[in-house]
Enzyme design. Structure first.
Site, PDB file in Angstrom:
ATOM      1  CB  ILE A  65     -13.322  -3.381   2.105  1.00 22.25           C
ATOM      2  CG1 ILE A  65     -14.115  -3.372   0.770  1.00 22.25           C
ATOM      3  CG2 ILE A  65     -12.788  -1.983   2.394  1.00 22.25           C
ATOM      4  CD1 ILE A  65     -15.439  -2.689   0.865  1.00 22.25           C
ATOM      5  CB  THR A  68      -0.853  -0.032   1.282  1.00 28.99           C
ATOM      6  OG1 THR A  68      -1.795  -1.077   1.150  1.00 28.99           O
ATOM      7  CG2 THR A  68      -1.577   1.266   1.535  1.00 28.99           C
TER       8      THR A  68
HETATM    9  N1  ASP Z   1      -3.489  -2.589   4.504  1.00 34.02           N
HETATM   10  C1  ASP Z   1      -3.758  -3.107   3.196  1.00 34.02           C
HETATM   11  C2  ASP Z   1      -4.982  -3.997   3.249  1.00 34.02           C
HETATM   12  O1  ASP Z   1      -5.117  -4.751   4.176  1.00 34.02           O
HETATM   13  C3  ASP Z   1      -2.636  -3.897   2.642  1.00 34.02           C
HETATM   14  C4  ASP Z   1      -1.327  -3.153   2.597  1.00 34.02           C
HETATM   15  O2  ASP Z   1      -1.010  -2.391   3.498  1.00 34.02           O
HETATM   16  O3  ASP Z   1      -0.588  -3.342   1.625  1.00 34.02           O
HETATM   17  O4  ASP Z   1      -5.766  -3.964   2.347  1.00 34.02           O
END
Ligand code: ASP
Length: 361
Positions: free
Chosen positions: A256, A227
Site C-alpha cells: 500500500i 495517481t
Molecule cells: N503515490 C502512488 C503510490 O505510491 C503512486 C502515484 O502517485 O502514482 O502508490
C-alpha cells in the site's frame, strides 16, 4: 375564488417572503454568495516529456482534465461542498484510461489491480480511506462512504468490499480494470524482475511484440506516477482533498502506498491547506508529505507555495524521491510543486477560466 381559499395562500406567500428576507439578512448569507470557490487537480507526476508526447495524446489529457475540473467547479458554484466536488472530479479521472486510478490502474506483481483512495475535509478533520480493493468501480466513493458511514478511517481488501456492497457502492468484476497499456507495462517490468514469477510463453511473446510500440510511441509517459488527486474550497470556506490510485506497477505482497494514508498522500485542514500527492509512495509515507506541508504553513506561518517547495524540492529531493503535489490555501489559491519532468495538473481561476498543463516549464 372564495376568500376562505385565498386566505391560506396569501398567508403562505407572506410567510415565504418573510423567511426569505430573514435568511438574506442573516449574517453570512451575502458573504457566502460572494465567497470564492476554487478547485485544482493533478493526474500524476513523473518523466513526462514533450519530446515524447504525441499531439493527440496531449490533447486527450488536457480535455479530460478540463472535463474533471468543470464537473467539480459546477458543483461548487451551486453551493455544494468541497467534498462533493472532489468526488465528482476524481470519478471522471477514475473512469478514464489515461490515469492510474480506477479504469487504467496499473497491475500488481500478482497480475491484479489493487486500488487505494482517500478523502478528507478540513473543517472537522474527518477522513475516509480504502486500500487494496479490486472490485470497486470508483474507489473515491468508497473512501467517502468510510468517512461518513463508518466509525473507522481506513478499510482494506475484501472486507472493505463487503462494506461497499452494504453501502450500495457500484461494484464491477476485476476484469473491468484490465487495459492493454497497463498489462504491457507489467509484462515489461516482470521480464527484468529477478523474483518474478515465470512469464508464460504467451506473455513472453506479447512483451517482445508490444513493448517498443507501447513504451515509446503510444505512451511516452509511462515512467510516471499516474495517481489522480483534487483539492477544493467551497462557498462555506471548507477545504477538502482526495486522492485515488492503482499504486505502482509490479507492487508486491499487498503493498500500500501513500495515496490512502491520511497525512502522506492526502490531508486537509481549514487552518492551513488541502493537499493531494503523487509520487513514489514509500518516500511520501516516510516524509509524511501532505501533513508536513500543512504543518509548515500552520507553525512557520509561511505561504503554502513555500511550504510545498520546502517539502517537495528540498526534503524529498534529499531523499532522492520523485513526485509532486497539488495544494489549496484557505483563500482558494491553487499551488503546485513537483520535482519531476512533468505533472498533469490544472485549476480554475477566480474568473472561471480553466488552466491545464503537463510539463515543467
Ligand atoms: N503515490 C502512488 C503510490 O505510491 C503512486 C502515484 O502517485 O502514482 O502508490
Amino acid at each position: 375564488m372564495h376568500y376562505s381559499k385565498v386566505k391560506p395562500i396569501l398567508l403562505l406567500l407572506k410567510t415565504a417572503i418573510i423567511s426569505f428576507l430573514l435568511v438574506s439578512a442573516a449574517p453570512g448569507f451575502a458573504e457566502k454568495q460572494n465567497n470564492k470557490v476554487a478547485i485544482a487537480i493533478h493526474g500524476g507526476a513523473g518523466t513526462i516529456l514533450k519530446s515524447n508526447m504525441t499531439p493527440e495524446l496531449e490533447a486527450a489529457y488536457h480535455k479530460k482534465m478540463k472535463q474533471a475540473l468543470s464537473a467539480g467547479y459546477k458543483l461548487l458554484k451551486q453551493g455544494e461542498s468541497s467534498i462533493k466536488a472532489i468526488q465528482a472530479t476524481i470519478m471522471i479521472m477514475e473512469d478514464s484510461e489515461l490515469f492510474n486510478a480506477g479504469k487504467g490502474a496499473v497491475f500488481t506483481h500478482h497480475k491484479t489491480n489493487e486500488l487505494d483512495a482517500s478523502i478528507m475535509e478540513g473543517r472537522h478533520l474527518n477522513a475516509g480511506a480504502i486500500a487494496g480493493v479490486t472490485k470497486v468501480k470508483n474507489p473515491i466513493t468508497l473512501a467517502h462512504a468510510v468517512m461518513v458511514k463508518s466509525n473507522h478511517v481506513m478499510l482494506s481488501g475484501e472486507k472493505a468490499e463487503t462494506f461497499a456492497k452494504k453501502q450500495s457502492i457500484e461494484m464491477v468484476s476485476p476484469d473491468y480494470f484490465y487495459t492493454e497499456r497497463r498489462w504491457q507495462q507489467l509484462l515489461n517490468v516482470l521480464k527484468d524482475d529477478s523474483d518474478s514469477t515465470q512469464l508464460s510463453e504467451d506473455e513472453q511473446q506479447s512483451v517482445s511484440q508490444a513493448s517498443p510500440f507501447m513504451s515509446v510511441q503510444r505512451w511516452p509517459d509511462d515512467k510516471k506516477f499516474g495517481t489522480v488527486g483534487a483539492v477544493a474550497l467551497d462557498v462555506n470556506g471548507d477545504l477538502a482533498a482526495g486522492t485515488s490510485t492503482g499504486g505502482m506497477t509490479n507492487k508486491k505482497f499487498g503493498r500500500i502506498g501513500d495515496s490512502p494514508i491520511i497525512g502522506a498522500g492526502t490531508y486537509a485542514d481549514n487552518q492551513s491547506c488541502a493537499i493531494s500527492a503523487t509520487g513514489h509512495g514509500e518516500f511520501f509515507i516516510r516524509a509524511a508529505v501532505a501533513h508536513d506541508i500543512c504543518a509548515r504553513v500552520l507553525y512557520k506561518k509561511i505561504p503554502l507555495q513555500q511550504a510545498a517547495d520546502e517539502v517537495i524540492m528540498e526534503k524529498l529531493v534529499n531523499m532522492k524521491a520523485e513526485g509532486g503535489i497539488v495544494g489549496m490555501s484557505p483563500k482558494g489559491e491553487p499551488v503546485f510543486s513537483f520535482n519531476s519532468a512533468g505533472m498533469y495538473r490544472g485549476y480554475i481561476d477566480a474568473e472561471g477560466n480553466i488552466h491545464t498543463a503537463i510539463y515543467n516549464q
